[in-house]
Design a protein around this motif. Sequence first.
Motif, PDB file in Angstrom:
ATOM      1  N   ALA A 107       0.828  -1.207   0.000  1.00 25.58           N
ATOM      2  CA  ALA A 107       0.000   0.000   0.000  1.00 25.58           C
ATOM      3  C   ALA A 107       0.864   1.258   0.000  1.00 25.58           C
ATOM      4  CB  ALA A 107      -0.939  -0.001   1.204  1.00 25.58           C
ATOM      5  N   ALA A 108       1.904   1.254   0.836  1.00 30.14           N
ATOM      6  CA  ALA A 108       2.790   2.420   0.922  1.00 30.14           C
ATOM      7  C   ALA A 108       3.515   2.645  -0.400  1.00 30.14           C
ATOM      8  CB  ALA A 108       3.793   2.226   2.053  1.00 30.14           C
ATOM      9  N   GLN A 109       3.999   1.566  -1.008  1.00 30.21           N
ATOM     10  CA  GLN A 109       4.763   1.668  -2.249  1.00 30.21           C
ATOM     11  C   GLN A 109       3.908   2.175  -3.398  1.00 30.21           C
ATOM     12  OE1 GLN A 109       7.422  -1.651  -2.592  1.00 30.21           O
ATOM     13  NE2 GLN A 109       7.592  -1.456  -4.792  1.00 30.21           N
ATOM     14  N   LEU A 110       2.628   1.796  -3.405  1.00 32.62           N
ATOM     15  CA  LEU A 110       1.754   2.133  -4.537  1.00 32.62           C
ATOM     16  C   LEU A 110       0.811   3.299  -4.242  1.00 32.62           C
ATOM     17  CD1 LEU A 110       0.914  -1.489  -5.730  1.00 32.62           C
ATOM     18  CD2 LEU A 110       2.565   0.117  -6.713  1.00 32.62           C
ATOM     19  N   GLY A 111       0.957   3.918  -3.075  1.00 33.69           N
ATOM     20  CA  GLY A 111       0.126   5.077  -2.748  1.00 33.69           C
ATOM     21  C   GLY A 111      -1.323   4.740  -2.477  1.00 33.69           C
ATOM     22  N   LEU A 112      -1.561   3.561  -1.911  1.00 36.35           N
ATOM     23  CA  LEU A 112      -2.918   3.120  -1.604  1.00 36.35           C
ATOM     24  C   LEU A 112      -3.192   3.223  -0.105  1.00 36.35           C
ATOM     25  CD1 LEU A 112      -2.899  -0.167  -3.747  1.00 36.35           C
ATOM     26  CD2 LEU A 112      -3.778   2.065  -4.424  1.00 36.35           C
ATOM     27  N   SER A 113      -4.472   3.240   0.249  1.00 37.32           N
ATOM     28  CA  SER A 113      -4.848   3.148   1.659  1.00 37.32           C
ATOM     29  C   SER A 113      -4.651   1.704   2.113  1.00 37.32           C
ATOM     30  CB  SER A 113      -6.311   3.570   1.842  1.00 37.32           C
ATOM     31  OG  SER A 113      -6.493   4.925   1.515  1.00 37.32           O
ATOM     32  N   TYR A 114      -4.735   1.486   3.423  1.00 34.90           N
ATOM     33  CA  TYR A 114      -4.500   0.148   3.975  1.00 34.90           C
ATOM     34  C   TYR A 114      -5.473  -0.106   5.114  1.00 34.90           C
ATOM     35  CZ  TYR A 114      -2.412  -3.077   7.374  1.00 34.90           C
ATOM     36  OH  TYR A 114      -2.222  -4.069   8.294  1.00 34.90           O
ATOM     37  N   LEU A 115      -6.028  -1.313   5.158  1.00 37.60           N
ATOM     38  CA  LEU A 115      -6.934  -1.661   6.251  1.00 37.60           C
ATOM     39  C   LEU A 115      -6.617  -3.058   6.773  1.00 37.60           C
ATOM     40  CD1 LEU A 115      -9.390  -1.062   8.023  1.00 37.60           C
ATOM     41  CD2 LEU A 115     -10.837  -2.039   6.209  1.00 37.60           C
ATOM     42  N   ASP A 116      -6.336  -3.125   8.072  1.00 37.90           N
ATOM     43  CA  ASP A 116      -6.113  -4.390   8.766  1.00 37.90           C
ATOM     44  C   ASP A 116      -7.443  -4.791   9.405  1.00 37.90           C
ATOM     45  OD1 ASP A 116      -5.526  -6.446  10.507  1.00 37.90           O
ATOM     46  OD2 ASP A 116      -3.975  -5.381  11.619  1.00 37.90           O
ATOM     47  N   THR A 117      -8.170  -5.704   8.750  1.00 38.60           N
ATOM     48  CA  THR A 117      -9.496  -6.065   9.266  1.00 38.60           C
ATOM     49  C   THR A 117      -9.394  -6.894  10.542  1.00 38.60           C
ATOM     50  OG1 THR A 117      -9.666  -8.092   7.932  1.00 38.60           O
ATOM     51  CG2 THR A 117     -10.447  -6.032   6.935  1.00 38.60           C
ATOM     52  N   GLY A 118      -8.295  -7.625  10.688  1.00 35.81           N
ATOM     53  CA  GLY A 118      -8.116  -8.408  11.902  1.00 35.81           C
ATOM     54  C   GLY A 118      -8.062  -7.517  13.132  1.00 35.81           C
ATOM     55  N   ALA A 119      -7.466  -6.334  12.967  1.00 31.39           N
ATOM     56  CA  ALA A 119      -7.391  -5.391  14.086  1.00 31.39           C
ATOM     57  C   ALA A 119      -8.790  -4.958  14.525  1.00 31.39           C
ATOM     58  CB  ALA A 119      -6.563  -4.168  13.697  1.00 31.39           C
ATOM     59  N   GLN A 120      -9.715  -4.882  13.573  1.00 33.20           N
ATOM     60  CA  GLN A 120     -11.089  -4.492  13.926  1.00 33.20           C
ATOM     61  C   GLN A 120     -11.767  -5.575  14.760  1.00 33.20           C
ATOM     62  OE1 GLN A 120     -12.342  -3.672   9.853  1.00 33.20           O
ATOM     63  NE2 GLN A 120     -12.349  -1.495  10.304  1.00 33.20           N
ATOM     64  N   TYR A 121     -11.533  -6.828  14.398  1.00 35.11           N
ATOM     65  CA  TYR A 121     -12.096  -7.924  15.201  1.00 35.11           C
ATOM     66  C   TYR A 121     -11.418  -7.989  16.570  1.00 35.11           C
ATOM     67  CZ  TYR A 121     -14.916  -9.565  11.347  1.00 35.11           C
ATOM     68  OH  TYR A 121     -15.860  -9.639  10.359  1.00 35.11           O
ATOM     69  N   ARG A 122     -10.134  -7.695  16.598  1.00 34.41           N
ATOM     70  CA  ARG A 122      -9.441  -7.641  17.888  1.00 34.41           C
ATOM     71  C   ARG A 122     -10.003  -6.490  18.729  1.00 34.41           C
ATOM     72  NH1 ARG A 122      -4.470 -10.025  18.768  1.00 34.41           N
ATOM     73  NH2 ARG A 122      -3.785 -11.462  17.147  1.00 34.41           N
ATOM     74  N   ALA A 123     -10.313  -5.372  18.062  1.00 34.49           N
ATOM     75  CA  ALA A 123     -10.826  -4.202  18.786  1.00 34.49           C
ATOM     76  C   ALA A 123     -12.177  -4.485  19.426  1.00 34.49           C
ATOM     77  CB  ALA A 123     -10.930  -3.010  17.836  1.00 34.49           C
ATOM     78  N   ILE A 124     -13.053  -5.130  18.693  1.00 34.99           N
ATOM     79  CA  ILE A 124     -14.375  -5.414  19.267  1.00 34.99           C
ATOM     80  C   ILE A 124     -14.255  -6.476  20.361  1.00 34.99           C
ATOM     81  CG2 ILE A 124     -15.172  -7.199  17.628  1.00 34.99           C
ATOM     82  CD1 ILE A 124     -17.905  -5.659  17.632  1.00 34.99           C
ATOM     83  N   THR A 125     -13.279  -7.395  20.197  1.00 41.33           N
ATOM     84  CA  THR A 125     -13.030  -8.402  21.235  1.00 41.33           C
ATOM     85  C   THR A 125     -12.494  -7.727  22.501  1.00 41.33           C
ATOM     86  OG1 THR A 125     -12.561 -10.088  19.555  1.00 41.33           O
ATOM     87  CG2 THR A 125     -11.748 -10.511  21.791  1.00 41.33           C
ATOM     88  N   ALA A 164     -13.662 -16.674  18.968  1.00 40.36           N
ATOM     89  CA  ALA A 164     -15.010 -16.867  19.510  1.00 40.36           C
ATOM     90  C   ALA A 164     -15.908 -15.671  19.208  1.00 40.36           C
ATOM     91  CB  ALA A 164     -14.942 -17.106  21.018  1.00 40.36           C
ATOM     92  N   VAL A 165     -15.353 -14.474  19.384  1.00 41.33           N
ATOM     93  CA  VAL A 165     -16.136 -13.265  19.110  1.00 41.33           C
ATOM     94  C   VAL A 165     -16.390 -13.129  17.608  1.00 41.33           C
ATOM     95  CG1 VAL A 165     -16.133 -10.742  19.240  1.00 41.33           C
ATOM     96  CG2 VAL A 165     -15.306 -12.092  21.178  1.00 41.33           C
ATOM     97  N   SER A 166     -15.377 -13.408  16.814  1.00 44.32           N
ATOM     98  CA  SER A 166     -15.491 -13.260  15.366  1.00 44.32           C
ATOM     99  C   SER A 166     -16.490 -14.217  14.742  1.00 44.32           C
ATOM    100  CB  SER A 166     -14.124 -13.498  14.696  1.00 44.32           C
ATOM    101  OG  SER A 166     -13.164 -12.582  15.157  1.00 44.32           O
ATOM    102  N   ALA A 167     -16.765 -15.318  15.419  1.00 44.33           N
ATOM    103  CA  ALA A 167     -17.675 -16.324  14.871  1.00 44.33           C
ATOM    104  C   ALA A 167     -19.144 -15.922  14.988  1.00 44.33           C
ATOM    105  CB  ALA A 167     -17.453 -17.661  15.577  1.00 44.33           C
ATOM    106  N   VAL A 168     -19.437 -14.915  15.801  1.00 48.25           N
ATOM    107  CA  VAL A 168     -20.829 -14.501  16.015  1.00 48.25           C
ATOM    108  C   VAL A 168     -21.315 -13.699  14.799  1.00 48.25           C
ATOM    109  CG1 VAL A 168     -22.375 -13.146  17.497  1.00 48.25           C
ATOM    110  CG2 VAL A 168     -20.507 -14.494  18.514  1.00 48.25           C
ATOM    111  N   PRO A 169     -22.387 -14.161  14.135  1.00 47.06           N
ATOM    112  CA  PRO A 169     -22.839 -13.513  12.892  1.00 47.06           C
ATOM    113  C   PRO A 169     -23.092 -12.010  13.020  1.00 47.06           C
ATOM    114  CG  PRO A 169     -23.950 -15.616  13.167  1.00 47.06           C
ATOM    115  CD  PRO A 169     -23.172 -15.376  14.439  1.00 47.06           C
ATOM    116  N   GLU A 170     -23.649 -11.590  14.145  1.00 49.95           N
ATOM    117  CA  GLU A 170     -23.940 -10.161  14.321  1.00 49.95           C
ATOM    118  C   GLU A 170     -22.667  -9.327  14.366  1.00 49.95           C
ATOM    119  OE1 GLU A 170     -27.486 -12.399  15.788  1.00 49.95           O
ATOM    120  OE2 GLU A 170     -25.310 -12.637  15.969  1.00 49.95           O
TER     121      GLU A 170
END
Length: 231
Positions: A32-50, A108-114
């Motif tokens: 992303a940095a090399q090509l001038g793109l944005s970047y999103l770590d989706t795992g961090a979002q699941y960790r955040a809600i956990t 465990a948290v990530s497995a919940v559909p909601e």
Amino acid sequence: MENGAAPTAQPVIVAIDGPSGTGKSSTSKAVAAQLGLSYLDTGAQYRAITWWMVTNGIDLADPTAIAAVAGKPEIVSGTDPLAPTITVDGYDVAGPIRTQEVTSKVSAVSAVPEVRTRITELQRSIAAGAEEGIVVEGRDIGTTVLPDADLKIFLTASPEARAARRSGELKGSDVAATRAALIRRDAADSSRKTSPLAKAGDAVEVDTTELTLAQVIECVVTLVEEKRAGK
């Protein structure tokens, strides 16, 4: 474009999936940095809600309890690949979400559909708002979150290679124990009913077992540039 801008200026959405220890985060950020793109770590979002669930004393053995509060925390992800950030209700959680307590509970948290519905909506809105394009890394990006991504890449590596990398990241932790934990997490994430870890049918698979990080980055950059040029 009327001003004759090169076609390489067109935004591109890149989905990078795969299990832990394949070099996903390091590769995604660097590309992303090399090509001038944005970047999103989706795992961090699941960790955040956990992390929020743990901090607020939610019973993580009860999917109904998790589902009932899935919409409560405000999760904000910064998408600068050189300095990605994540906050929950305005609190910087970049450090707290990497603790072993959160790591052991995120499946465990990530497995919940909601929870997945809530986070998937957040991820799609971030990707849609990335004017220059974005690299989104996770476990179900190419299959569920962004099935229409311009380029889908699935990183793999042997359990041994992944464990060695993760134990290095985790400052000298036991490689055998790390390997066992990775295999358990793979099994949990691959077998969950909602958006399991899986390779999209049209994804390019890159086995990183024998590759250096620089080689993986070079490979992915080439794939993205080829996709952009062909637009």
